[in-house]
Design an enzyme around this catalytic site. Structure first.
Site, PDB file in Angstrom:
ATOM      1  N   LYS A 195       0.852  -1.200   0.000  1.00 14.04           N
ATOM      2  CA  LYS A 195       0.000   0.000   0.000  1.00 14.04           C
ATOM      3  C   LYS A 195       0.877   1.235   0.000  1.00 14.04           C
ATOM      4  O   LYS A 195       1.865   1.302   0.727  1.00 14.04           O
ATOM      5  CB  LYS A 195      -0.885   0.006   1.271  1.00 14.04           C
ATOM      6  CG  LYS A 195      -1.901   1.109   1.308  1.00 14.04           C
ATOM      7  CD  LYS A 195      -3.164   0.745   0.551  1.00 14.04           C
ATOM      8  CE  LYS A 195      -4.072   1.947   0.342  1.00 14.04           C
ATOM      9  NZ  LYS A 195      -3.683   2.784  -0.822  1.00 14.04           N
ATOM     10  N   LYS A 238       5.557   2.038  -2.985  1.00 17.62           N
ATOM     11  CA  LYS A 238       5.491   3.436  -3.456  1.00 17.62           C
ATOM     12  C   LYS A 238       6.029   3.483  -4.867  1.00 17.62           C
ATOM     13  O   LYS A 238       6.793   2.616  -5.288  1.00 17.62           O
ATOM     14  CB  LYS A 238       6.338   4.315  -2.543  1.00 17.62           C
ATOM     15  CG  LYS A 238       6.150   5.814  -2.692  1.00 17.62           C
ATOM     16  CD  LYS A 238       4.839   6.317  -2.141  1.00 17.62           C
ATOM     17  CE  LYS A 238       4.927   7.397  -1.160  1.00 17.62           C
ATOM     18  NZ  LYS A 238       4.174   7.615  -0.075  1.00 17.62           N
ATOM     19  N   ASN A 267      -2.290  19.529  -0.740  1.00 13.52           N
ATOM     20  CA  ASN A 267      -3.377  18.890  -0.002  1.00 13.52           C
ATOM     21  C   ASN A 267      -3.075  18.781   1.505  1.00 13.52           C
ATOM     22  O   ASN A 267      -3.898  19.148   2.344  1.00 13.52           O
ATOM     23  CB  ASN A 267      -3.628  17.508  -0.619  1.00 13.52           C
ATOM     24  CG  ASN A 267      -4.696  16.746   0.107  1.00 13.52           C
ATOM     25  OD1 ASN A 267      -4.384  15.991   1.027  1.00 13.52           O
ATOM     26  ND2 ASN A 267      -5.939  16.971  -0.247  1.00 13.52           N
ATOM     27  N   SER A 291      -7.401   5.765   3.537  1.00 11.40           N
ATOM     28  CA  SER A 291      -7.377   4.837   2.404  1.00 11.40           C
ATOM     29  C   SER A 291      -7.916   3.461   2.800  1.00 11.40           C
ATOM     30  O   SER A 291      -8.643   2.815   2.045  1.00 11.40           O
ATOM     31  CB  SER A 291      -5.941   4.661   1.890  1.00 11.40           C
ATOM     32  OG  SER A 291      -5.588   5.737   1.067  1.00 11.40           O
TER      33      SER A 291
HETATM   34  N1  GLU Z   1       0.689   8.921  -0.141  1.00 15.15           N
HETATM   35  C1  GLU Z   1       0.181   8.830   1.180  1.00 15.15           C
HETATM   36  C2  GLU Z   1       1.286   8.466   2.151  1.00 15.15           C
HETATM   37  O1  GLU Z   1       2.442   8.692   1.896  1.00 15.15           O
HETATM   38  C3  GLU Z   1      -1.031   7.901   1.266  1.00 15.15           C
HETATM   39  C4  GLU Z   1      -0.766   6.477   0.929  1.00 15.15           C
HETATM   40  C5  GLU Z   1      -2.035   5.624   0.853  1.00 15.15           C
HETATM   41  O2  GLU Z   1      -3.086   6.105   1.199  1.00 15.15           O
HETATM   42  O3  GLU Z   1      -1.895   4.486   0.427  1.00 15.15           O
HETATM   43  O4  GLU Z   1       1.038   8.011   3.230  1.00 15.15           O
END
Ligand code: GLU
Length: 435
Positions: free
Chosen positions: A84, A120, A239, A368
């Protein structure tokens, strides 16, 4: 065994190697692993990434020419569940950044108690150089190139720097369109952070910034202080930065300086968050030239007199170069990896508290998770319900980390890492290593 080293600039002779983001996260990991005496086999496993996907793909530009793009998806670890983490579109995206950011996601999801691992990725590009139509085709073609490397029970992307709910809607649509007919609609949860009308969660847009604010509030509560009247500065007015500032102001705190990719502004009497937001909408997204503040040299931004500093932009912003001049008593990390190891050492010596990224900005991935559950169960949750659930989850995580740090006499980052790593270690010990 593969070893991971940061990309080093070999052109400068006899200079210390340039440290990358991966060096930073590895130093943080190793220091916590030493504290908990992590089993050496598990240390080996967690020091590497499970999979690294690099795709090159062609996209038709508006002028009829074809441009080749390079996209990344690094899947660090999935001991606790599907990978994730976000996808970012930025010139700094490379394999080193993707690896480090994927690893941070593993710690973040583990600490938050979610059934996820960490991943990521993204594309190395400057989105301001492309039209909306081009960005749509780039996103769709990237999704197609990733193919079965992502999936609702395998690897679930989300928004990150310069990607948003629109980007997620394109990914979901492309992914679903390329499934066999009977599976199409059942795959909506291949991404989170979608728009409200397309399986998105009410409140997911503000979840990260709200989580940052909550962490600051919980910190103040522990000190028996109020946020009312406290001065804060925000780096990044996207954001995360905007929503964190919005909730801080609502609680009575005062924004005194802000910085974005275009420049910095300051007003010690306070900057109205909504006015600044509305101004950026009519000023090509930039906060420079805001009429009710002074434009400021970027180097002076972190020296602003304030109580709280919220870095909510990119990594490696607070370093040995500026840590000494930071006036804030609290750093609340809205960004991933904004403070490097050397900068952190200086801050801790000076008695500054840092709420670490893997705790402070975890509201986003918790949101999420709610969206993923909502899609999986065919439900639609209401905003009040989402915010209340987020509140509860963030408070639990904050208390866990804060109590552990007090008990063990360690800083909040090391405490957060210890808790996160322990949970993964437990899963490996219970399951063993195949075969
Ligand atoms: N990009 C966000 C983070 O770095 C959200 C990641 C997600 O919701 O999977 O935590």
């Amino acid at each position: 065994m593969r070893t991971i080293t940061a990309e080093v600039n070999n052109t400068k002779k006899k200079k210390a190697p340039v440290k990358g983001m991966m060096d930073n996260v590895m130093e943080q990991f190793n220091s916590a692993a030493d504290h908990i005496d992590l089993h050496p086999n598990i240390r080996k496993i967690l020091s590497i990434t499970n999979n690294e996907i690099i795709v090159h793909f062609p996209v038709k530009m508006d002028n009829g020419e074809v441009e080749i793009f390079t996209g990344y998806r690094v899947q660090h670890n999935n001991a606790l569940g599907p990978y994730k983490g976000g996808l970012r579109y930025h010139p700094t995206v490379d394999i080193d950044a993707a690896r480090a950011l994927a690893m941070w996601m593993t710690w973040k999801t583990s600490l938050a108690g979610l059934p996820y691992g960490g991943g990521k990725g993204g594309i190395q590009l400057d989105p301001s150089q492309y039209s909306q139509g081009e960005l749509e085709r780039i996103t769709r073609r990237f999704t197609f190139a990733l193919a079965d490397n992502i999936g609702p029970e395998h690897d679930i992307p989300a928004p990150d720097v310069n990607t948003n709910s629109q980007t997620m809607a394109w990914i979901a649509d492309t992914y679903m369109s390329t499934r066999p007919p009977a599976e199409r609609t059942a795959n909506q949860h291949v991404v989170t952070g979608k728009p409200d009308g397309s399986g998105g969660l009410e409140g997911r847009d503000r979840a990260t910034g709200y989580g940052v604010f909550l962490n600051i509030k919980f910190w103040a509560e522990r000190r028996k202080e109020k946020l009312k009247g406290k001065k804060f500065i925000v780096q990044g007015f996207g954001n995360v930065g905007y929503w964190a500032a919005h909730f801080m102001e609502k609680e009575g705190a005062k924004l005194v300086a802000a910085q974005d990719a275009f420049g910095s502004i300051r007003n010690t009497n306070g900057i109205k968050v909504e006015d600044l937001y509305n101004y950026t909408r009519i000023n090509n997204g930039s906060l420079t030239g805001f009429p009710n503040a002074f434009d400021l040299d970027n180097e002076k931004f972190f020296t602003t007199e304030c109580d709280i500093c919220i870095p909510a932009a990119l990594g490696n912003q607070i370093t040995q170069k500026n840590a000494k001049s930071i006036k804030a008593k609290l750093i609340a990390e809205g960004a991933n990896g904004p403070t490097n190891v050397e900068g952190e050492k200086i801050l801790l010596e000076r008695g500054v508290t840092i709420i670490p990224d893997i705790l402070c900005n975890s509201g986003g991935v918790v949101g999420s998770y709610f969206e993923w559950l909502q899609n999986r169960n065919g439900e639609l949750w209401h905003l009040d319900e989402v915010m209340a659930k987020l509140d509860k989850k963030m408070r639990e995580s904050f208390n866990k980390v804060f109590d552990y740090s007090e008990k063990e006499g360690m800083d909040l980052r090391t405490a957060a890492y210890c808790i996160a790593i322990r949970r993964i270690e437990k899963a490996y010990i219970q399951r063993g290593i195949f075969p």
